[in-house]
Motif scaffolding. Sequence first.
Motif, mmCIF file in Angstrom:
data_model
loop_
_atom_site.group_PDB
_atom_site.id
_atom_site.type_symbol
_atom_site.label_atom_id
_atom_site.label_comp_id
_atom_site.label_asym_id
_atom_site.label_seq_id
_atom_site.Cartn_x
_atom_site.Cartn_y
_atom_site.Cartn_z
ATOM 1 N N ASP A 1 16.355 10.085 -22.620
ATOM 2 C CA ASP A 1 16.118 10.009 -21.180
ATOM 3 C C ASP A 1 17.189 10.686 -20.315
ATOM 4 O OD1 ASP A 1 13.966 8.436 -21.928
ATOM 5 O OD2 ASP A 1 15.045 6.554 -21.641
ATOM 6 N N VAL A 2 18.381 10.866 -20.848
ATOM 7 C CA VAL A 2 19.489 11.340 -20.033
ATOM 8 C C VAL A 2 19.973 12.732 -20.445
ATOM 9 C CG1 VAL A 2 21.825 10.840 -19.213
ATOM 10 C CG2 VAL A 2 20.212 8.956 -19.628
ATOM 11 N N ALA A 3 20.161 12.937 -21.737
ATOM 12 C CA ALA A 3 20.708 14.213 -22.208
ATOM 13 C C ALA A 3 19.826 15.378 -21.770
ATOM 14 C CB ALA A 3 20.832 14.197 -23.728
ATOM 15 N N GLU A 4 20.482 16.490 -21.411
ATOM 16 C CA GLU A 4 19.773 17.671 -20.943
ATOM 17 C C GLU A 4 20.270 18.905 -21.690
ATOM 18 O OE1 GLU A 4 20.569 17.909 -16.809
ATOM 19 O OE2 GLU A 4 19.226 16.247 -16.266
ATOM 20 N N VAL A 5 19.466 19.956 -21.644
ATOM 21 C CA VAL A 5 19.898 21.241 -22.201
ATOM 22 C C VAL A 5 21.194 21.659 -21.510
ATOM 23 C CG1 VAL A 5 19.327 23.698 -22.361
ATOM 24 C CG2 VAL A 5 17.580 21.969 -22.839
ATOM 25 N N GLY A 6 22.171 22.054 -22.319
ATOM 26 C CA GLY A 6 23.481 22.425 -21.803
ATOM 27 C C GLY A 6 24.529 21.348 -21.982
ATOM 28 N N ASP A 7 24.105 20.108 -22.225
ATOM 29 C CA ASP A 7 25.060 19.019 -22.443
ATOM 30 C C ASP A 7 25.762 19.177 -23.783
ATOM 31 O OD1 ASP A 7 24.339 17.935 -20.055
ATOM 32 O OD2 ASP A 7 23.228 16.234 -20.897
ATOM 33 N N GLU A 8 26.997 18.690 -23.855
ATOM 34 C CA GLU A 8 27.740 18.653 -25.113
ATOM 35 C C GLU A 8 27.749 17.234 -25.659
ATOM 36 O OE1 GLU A 8 31.687 20.184 -24.853
ATOM 37 O OE2 GLU A 8 31.028 22.279 -24.891
ATOM 38 N N LEU A 9 27.497 17.115 -26.966
ATOM 39 C CA LEU A 9 27.509 15.825 -27.641
ATOM 40 C C LEU A 9 28.551 15.841 -28.748
ATOM 41 C CD1 LEU A 9 23.639 15.352 -28.074
ATOM 42 C CD2 LEU A 9 25.086 14.341 -26.298
#
Length: 237
Positions: free
Chosen positions: A93-101
């Motif tokens: 629900d929160v993570a988006e393209v471009g996010d780092e994990l």
Amino acid sequence: MSAIDDVRPRPTTWTTGTVVEKDNPTPSTVRLRMDVVDRQRHWPGQHYLVRLRAPDGYTAQRSYSVASADDDPLVELLVERLPDGEVSGFLADVAEVGDELELRGPIGRWFTWDTATPALVLVGGTGVVPAVSMVRAARRLNRTDLLRVVAVGRTPETLPYADELAAAGSTMAYTRVASGTRPAGAPTADEVAPLLAGIESFYVCGSPRFAAYAETLLVDCGAPAASIRVERFGPSG
């Protein structure tokens, strides 16, 4: 010697992966494809840890099997959105393209397929993910004759990777709907027993309930219990 034969495991450390692609293959799952810093090659059947970190320092982590083939430039994970799931809820629900994990992997040796030993994989629900990695590795290495897959789901629409597995020649069993001439229901001994000929290794992945059924089914069909590797998944406490 194939490329996967050259994989040499080394100690894994925490690194980061950038989300490059995100989609929803089924209503309850999210697929993440990530560009991982200092990525190691992996064996089909291995998994990654994903760790989330809150501003106050609280962390939560979960493990997810790798769906991608070892030569894929991106690491592909499939996440089931669990009720009240800390990690799965954020990823869905929160993570988006471009996010780092934060990631650590690939991890695991016991549940891996070496791509050389004839194997039968009996998987259910989101437990199909390691089978997908095995299918992709077998196809790339021209070793599809060594791998047989039985994939079980409620319906084709709710089973991740159903089309890909069916196209690869997997035996598809749906418990809620008929498929072709096959009636709805779990796989039976009459369906599975003929697939055991020449098989040396067996893999089961799914929920605890499914895994118990599948392991018993394989033993009843004549599979040596010592040759069956089982991976169970479910909500973490």
